[in-house]
Enzyme design. Structure first.
Site, PDB file in Angstrom:
ATOM      1  N   ARG A 167     -14.281  34.355  29.016  1.00 61.19           N
ATOM      2  CA  ARG A 167     -13.130  35.221  29.226  1.00 61.19           C
ATOM      3  C   ARG A 167     -11.839  34.398  29.346  1.00 61.19           C
ATOM      4  O   ARG A 167     -10.744  34.907  29.148  1.00 61.19           O
ATOM      5  CB  ARG A 167     -13.365  36.037  30.510  1.00 61.19           C
ATOM      6  CG  ARG A 167     -12.458  37.215  30.701  1.00 61.19           C
ATOM      7  CD  ARG A 167     -13.156  38.333  31.473  1.00 61.19           C
ATOM      8  NE  ARG A 167     -13.550  37.949  32.821  1.00 61.19           N
ATOM      9  CZ  ARG A 167     -12.750  38.037  33.894  1.00 61.19           C
ATOM     10  NH1 ARG A 167     -11.517  38.458  33.763  1.00 61.19           N
ATOM     11  NH2 ARG A 167     -13.187  37.701  35.077  1.00 61.19           N
ATOM     12  N   TYR A 168     -11.978  33.151  29.765  1.00 60.10           N
ATOM     13  CA  TYR A 168     -10.827  32.248  29.854  1.00 60.10           C
ATOM     14  C   TYR A 168     -11.059  31.149  28.823  1.00 60.10           C
ATOM     15  O   TYR A 168     -12.195  30.721  28.622  1.00 60.10           O
ATOM     16  CB  TYR A 168     -10.727  31.631  31.253  1.00 60.10           C
ATOM     17  CG  TYR A 168     -10.598  32.654  32.347  1.00 60.10           C
ATOM     18  CD1 TYR A 168      -9.381  33.288  32.572  1.00 60.10           C
ATOM     19  CD2 TYR A 168     -11.688  32.993  33.146  1.00 60.10           C
ATOM     20  CE1 TYR A 168      -9.260  34.240  33.581  1.00 60.10           C
ATOM     21  CE2 TYR A 168     -11.571  33.940  34.152  1.00 60.10           C
ATOM     22  CZ  TYR A 168     -10.355  34.561  34.364  1.00 60.10           C
ATOM     23  OH  TYR A 168     -10.238  35.490  35.344  1.00 60.10           O
ATOM     24  N   ARG A 175     -12.908  27.888  30.316  1.00 67.26           N
ATOM     25  CA  ARG A 175     -14.087  27.969  31.174  1.00 67.26           C
ATOM     26  C   ARG A 175     -14.902  29.218  30.847  1.00 67.26           C
ATOM     27  O   ARG A 175     -14.371  30.186  30.319  1.00 67.26           O
ATOM     28  CB  ARG A 175     -13.722  27.904  32.659  1.00 67.26           C
ATOM     29  CG  ARG A 175     -12.660  28.885  33.123  1.00 67.26           C
ATOM     30  CD  ARG A 175     -11.852  28.225  34.243  1.00 67.26           C
ATOM     31  NE  ARG A 175     -11.059  29.158  35.033  1.00 67.26           N
ATOM     32  CZ  ARG A 175      -9.870  29.595  34.667  1.00 67.26           C
ATOM     33  NH1 ARG A 175      -9.354  29.249  33.508  1.00 67.26           N
ATOM     34  NH2 ARG A 175      -9.196  30.410  35.469  1.00 67.26           N
ATOM     35  N   CYS A 209     -31.307  38.091  42.929  1.00 69.88           N
ATOM     36  CA  CYS A 209     -30.709  37.444  44.101  1.00 69.88           C
ATOM     37  C   CYS A 209     -31.733  37.477  45.228  1.00 69.88           C
ATOM     38  O   CYS A 209     -32.724  38.187  45.150  1.00 69.88           O
ATOM     39  CB  CYS A 209     -29.461  38.191  44.554  1.00 69.88           C
ATOM     40  SG  CYS A 209     -28.185  38.240  43.292  1.00 69.88           S
ATOM     41  N   CYS A 267     -25.936  42.293  47.759  1.00 67.94           N
ATOM     42  CA  CYS A 267     -24.755  42.609  48.553  1.00 67.94           C
ATOM     43  C   CYS A 267     -24.198  43.919  48.030  1.00 67.94           C
ATOM     44  O   CYS A 267     -23.958  44.046  46.829  1.00 67.94           O
ATOM     45  CB  CYS A 267     -23.683  41.530  48.391  1.00 67.94           C
ATOM     46  SG  CYS A 267     -24.327  39.853  48.440  1.00 67.94           S
ATOM     47  N   CYS A 284     -21.371  43.884  45.522  1.00 64.85           N
ATOM     48  CA  CYS A 284     -21.548  43.083  44.298  1.00 64.85           C
ATOM     49  C   CYS A 284     -20.647  43.584  43.167  1.00 64.85           C
ATOM     50  O   CYS A 284     -20.600  44.765  42.872  1.00 64.85           O
ATOM     51  CB  CYS A 284     -23.000  43.101  43.845  1.00 64.85           C
ATOM     52  SG  CYS A 284     -23.244  42.039  42.400  1.00 64.85           S
ATOM     53  N   ARG A 343     -20.918  42.575  40.038  1.00 66.16           N
ATOM     54  CA  ARG A 343     -21.569  42.527  38.728  1.00 66.16           C
ATOM     55  C   ARG A 343     -22.766  43.479  38.689  1.00 66.16           C
ATOM     56  O   ARG A 343     -23.832  43.150  38.196  1.00 66.16           O
ATOM     57  CB  ARG A 343     -21.964  41.083  38.396  1.00 66.16           C
ATOM     58  CG  ARG A 343     -22.156  40.850  36.901  1.00 66.16           C
ATOM     59  CD  ARG A 343     -22.328  39.378  36.554  1.00 66.16           C
ATOM     60  NE  ARG A 343     -21.076  38.695  36.310  1.00 66.16           N
ATOM     61  CZ  ARG A 343     -20.786  37.485  36.789  1.00 66.16           C
ATOM     62  NH1 ARG A 343     -21.646  36.829  37.536  1.00 66.16           N
ATOM     63  NH2 ARG A 343     -19.626  36.928  36.500  1.00 66.16           N
ATOM     64  N   ASP A 381     -13.102  44.150  43.528  1.00 61.00           N
ATOM     65  CA  ASP A 381     -12.982  44.639  42.153  1.00 61.00           C
ATOM     66  C   ASP A 381     -13.218  46.144  42.108  1.00 61.00           C
ATOM     67  O   ASP A 381     -13.869  46.708  42.980  1.00 61.00           O
ATOM     68  CB  ASP A 381     -14.023  43.944  41.261  1.00 61.00           C
ATOM     69  CG  ASP A 381     -13.686  42.480  41.053  1.00 61.00           C
ATOM     70  OD1 ASP A 381     -12.494  42.129  41.147  1.00 61.00           O
ATOM     71  OD2 ASP A 381     -14.613  41.689  40.807  1.00 61.00           O
ATOM     72  N   ASP A 420      -8.916  40.119  40.442  1.00 61.19           N
ATOM     73  CA  ASP A 420      -9.400  40.049  39.070  1.00 61.19           C
ATOM     74  C   ASP A 420      -9.005  41.377  38.430  1.00 61.19           C
ATOM     75  O   ASP A 420      -9.559  42.427  38.781  1.00 61.19           O
ATOM     76  CB  ASP A 420     -10.929  39.863  39.070  1.00 61.19           C
ATOM     77  CG  ASP A 420     -11.401  39.076  37.868  1.00 61.19           C
ATOM     78  OD1 ASP A 420     -10.664  39.050  36.855  1.00 61.19           O
ATOM     79  OD2 ASP A 420     -12.503  38.500  37.921  1.00 61.19           O
ATOM     80  N   LYS A 430      -7.966  36.837  36.433  1.00 60.20           N
ATOM     81  CA  LYS A 430      -7.601  36.600  37.827  1.00 60.20           C
ATOM     82  C   LYS A 430      -6.130  36.237  37.944  1.00 60.20           C
ATOM     83  O   LYS A 430      -5.633  35.419  37.185  1.00 60.20           O
ATOM     84  CB  LYS A 430      -8.434  35.440  38.386  1.00 60.20           C
ATOM     85  CG  LYS A 430      -9.922  35.738  38.490  1.00 60.20           C
ATOM     86  CD  LYS A 430     -10.641  34.573  39.167  1.00 60.20           C
ATOM     87  CE  LYS A 430     -12.122  34.794  39.266  1.00 60.20           C
ATOM     88  NZ  LYS A 430     -12.811  34.624  37.970  1.00 60.20           N
TER      89      LYS A 430
END
Ligand code: PLP
Ligand code: SF4
Length: 345
Positions: A82-83, A86, A95, A99, A102, A104, A266, A303, A310
């Site tokens: 996306r960048y 990176r 996981c 959480c 989350c 994602r 987000d 973001d 971001k």
């Protein structure tokens, strides 16, 4: 034994009406997974809100499943580019604990499984070919749910194909499953420490998560010469007060972990009740900056939706321009003028 469903959870602690009414919700469902260590901490509201689901997840009509548009920016099955310089490799969807905040959800806990050797090689080839990629996040899910031998194999493929790329080892496991960080695991990492360095990226959201065991897990990385940075998610009812965030930052620094980001939540469907208004976030940012050193201060970051990326959110001390001078308001409320170079007589 870990808690994996709502009935089991209801037997373990007394659930509120909202918590009891949580239900699975098609593709937006994030599974329940609360390891024993975390279950034992559920009387702490800051921990409870992060791991016990609520019917408010089902009632959220604002968010979307993939606000970062990661799918559109995926160049192999699991590589989000996306960048320009990176990328993020989604090692696994699993996981040690899920959480509720989350970001994602489109991917996490969806029984997708870990990357195959073919997928790792495909991603490594893409990174190698795109020489502009200088850093790769190994994320998910949590990469440390993989076995030592799979971690060894993955790191060795990436390191032999892309020796000059910095790999960030992103994990919440140091907080929720510190016992995972055994001598065998560190040996697998150490074997692959060649070329560009690894960086450890942790997620501690509350000082109570940074237990002695968690600190010890992080120190295993630090002792290998791997620097540690922490990302915190600003969460309503968990850490949306100055005192908690200051205490977290100070505890992180004492454990050689640099506070890196404080994320605005987000726009992920199911997380609305955990988000903090930006106005309050900015106020918190200003107030904690006044109390923390530069070293202890995380960057408050959002973001942006629709894959906007971001950007930093910060209270502006630059309040205007008068003639040739920039006008600042100091944290103490005093006015200062800075005559700019180009306009000096
Ligand atoms: C956040 C993120 C990164 C890393 O961004 P930094 O600002 O360098 O920490 C890289 N790729 C993706 C897809 C991300 O979401
Ligand atoms: S550890 Fe990370 S990926 Fe896993 S549920 Fe928590 S926030 Fe999501």
């Amino acid at each position: 034994m870990a808690i994996t469903n709502i009935e089991q959870l209801n037997g373990y602690i007394e659930l509120s009406e909202d918590e009891k009414a949580w239900r699975e919700d098609g593709e937006n469902t994030l599974p329940i997974l609360i390891p024993e260590r975390i279950a034992a901490m559920l009387s702490n509201p800051a921990i409870r809100r992060q791991f016990v689901p609520s019917a408010k997840e089902n009632e959220d009509t604002v968010g979307t499943l993939d606000p970062q548009e990661e799918r559109e920016n995926s160049h192999t099955e699991r590589l989000v580019h996306r960048y320009r310089n990176r990328a993020a490799f989604l090692v696994t969807d699993r996981c040690f604990a899920y959480c509720r905040h989350c970001f994602r959800r489109r991917f996490t806990g969806k029984m997708i499984g870990e990357a195959s050797e073919g997928e790792i090689r495909e991603a490594a080839a893409y990174i190698k070919e795109h020489r502009e990629i200088r850093e790769v996040l190994l994320t998910g899910g949590d990469m440390f749910t993989l076995s030592d031998s799979h971690i060894r194999r993955m790191l060795s493929i990436f390191k032999s194909e892309c020796p000059s790329v910095i790999f960030r080892l992103c994990t919440r496991a140091v907080a929720v499953c510190p016992e995972r960080f055994t001598a065998g695991l560190f040996a697998a990492i150490k074997e692959n420490q060649k070329g560009a360095p690894f960086y450890l990226m942790t997620q501690f959201n509350h000082p109570d998560e940074l237990t002695d065991d968690a600190a010890k897990a992080v120190s295993g990385f630090l002792d290998l010469g791997i620097p540690a940075f922490n990302q915190t998610v600003l969460l309503s009812g968990v850490n949306d007060d100055e005192k908690t965030l200051i205490e977290l930052s100070e505890k992180l620094l004492l454990n050689r972990i640099k506070p890196y980001y404080l994320f605005q939540g987000d726009l992920v469907k199911g997380t609305r009740h955990l988000r903090v208004p930006i106005e309050r976030g900015l106020e918190i940012e200003k107030n904690i900056r006044a109390e923390l050193s530069g070293l202890g201060m995380p960057q408050y970051t959002i973001d942006l939706p629709e894959g906007g990326g971001k950007v930093i959110l910060t209270h502006s001390y630059l309040i205007g321009k008068e003639g040739g001078s920039y006008v600042f308001e100091t944290p103490e409320g005093k006015i200062r003028h800075y005559p700019d170079v180009s306009t000096r007589g």
